[in-house]
Design an enzyme around this catalytic site. Sequence first.
Site, PDB file in Angstrom:
ATOM      1  N   ILE A 137       0.865  -1.176   0.000  1.00 15.64           N
ATOM      2  CA  ILE A 137       0.000   0.000   0.000  1.00 15.64           C
ATOM      3  C   ILE A 137       0.904   1.229   0.000  1.00 15.64           C
ATOM      4  O   ILE A 137       2.078   1.152   0.347  1.00 15.64           O
ATOM      5  CB  ILE A 137      -0.979   0.021   1.202  1.00 15.64           C
ATOM      6  CG1 ILE A 137      -0.236  -0.117   2.536  1.00 15.64           C
ATOM      7  CG2 ILE A 137      -2.028  -1.071   1.060  1.00 15.64           C
ATOM      8  CD1 ILE A 137      -1.151  -0.099   3.753  1.00 15.64           C
ATOM      9  N   ASP A 138       0.354   2.350  -0.423  1.00 11.28           N
ATOM     10  CA  ASP A 138       1.145   3.557  -0.585  1.00 11.28           C
ATOM     11  C   ASP A 138       1.703   4.059   0.748  1.00 11.28           C
ATOM     12  O   ASP A 138       1.181   3.734   1.822  1.00 11.28           O
ATOM     13  CB  ASP A 138       0.302   4.666  -1.225  1.00 11.28           C
ATOM     14  CG  ASP A 138      -0.207   4.288  -2.601  1.00 11.28           C
ATOM     15  OD1 ASP A 138       0.507   3.541  -3.294  1.00 11.28           O
ATOM     16  OD2 ASP A 138      -1.309   4.722  -2.969  1.00 11.28           O
ATOM     17  N   LYS A 139       2.714   4.880   0.648  1.00 13.75           N
ATOM     18  CA  LYS A 139       3.395   5.438   1.824  1.00 13.75           C
ATOM     19  C   LYS A 139       2.414   6.055   2.821  1.00 13.75           C
ATOM     20  O   LYS A 139       2.506   5.808   4.026  1.00 13.75           O
ATOM     21  CB  LYS A 139       4.408   6.489   1.361  1.00 13.75           C
ATOM     22  CG  LYS A 139       5.101   7.243   2.480  1.00 13.75           C
ATOM     23  CD  LYS A 139       6.024   8.307   1.904  1.00 13.75           C
ATOM     24  CE  LYS A 139       6.647   9.159   3.004  1.00 13.75           C
ATOM     25  NZ  LYS A 139       7.509  10.229   2.445  1.00 13.75           N
TER      26      LYS A 139
END
Length: 303
Positions: A137-139
């Site tokens: 998942i994104d930062k």
Amino acid sequence: MEELQYIVEAESAGRRLDVYLSEKLPDLSRSYIQKLIEKECITVEDRIRKSSYKVQEDERILLELPELEELEVSAKDIPIDILYEDEDLVVVNKAKGMVVHPAQGNYHDTLVNALLYHVKDLSGINGILRPGIVHRIDKDTTGILVVAKNDLAHGYLSAQLKDHSMKREYYALVHGNVKTEHGTIDAPLGRSRKDRMKMAIVEDGKRAVTHYDVIRRYEGFTLIRARLETGRTHQIRVHMASLHHPLVGDYVYGHKKESVKGQLLHAATLGFETPQKGYKIFRAPVHEEFKAFLMKLHRMERK
């Protein structure tokens, strides 16, 4: 050497060069971008500029990214929230701001570095930079991830991702009033032809399907539950933006000026068949910043 090019948009004029590129490249740290500027890997209209340079509309920025080095990734004592662990896998509730795996500019402060310290054994299918990583998942997206401890478990979990049997639900706060209670967005995603660091709906892209339900409406905002049928990069962010309901805090696909930094998107539920322990489902509440924003909206409604 990878070469990236940007043309400064009107709404970005006046931003510092390092800030502008940090927004364009959220997986790279600002300090790393500043080092690239110092090494003259970045030019503005073919001229070397300082990090503090204020970019102007229509200026062409050229960035040369050094090749990703295959370094040995080291363990680091970084606190992580482990929800579950057995002999095959680990389930983690990822914090906001934590990158999942090492990349340019960040080899030491990622979830992988933390996992190597706390878990030790991880699958090797994805190589030394992404040991154990089944999905990411994104930062700035928070929430639940499953990590494989051996190659057999990795293949077992990856198969469930591929056949869409893994249950993945997210909470997202979006701008505007989503009119329909339920909906499905079936639109293919691929690299944007205008900006290759962004994803976009493109005719020849990979099929991407997002189902959503409205949980609650606020003045100017809607809280939704999104269920992924597929798992493309930035899928929920791009799909909701395509309906003119970008995520709160998402300056890449939404509003440039936000009261929170980073999208309010949380991987709340993850369910899958484990290799040896049967079917399990995990849930994690939204993080404090997300919760505080919802409470603020709730208080405003009561006035």
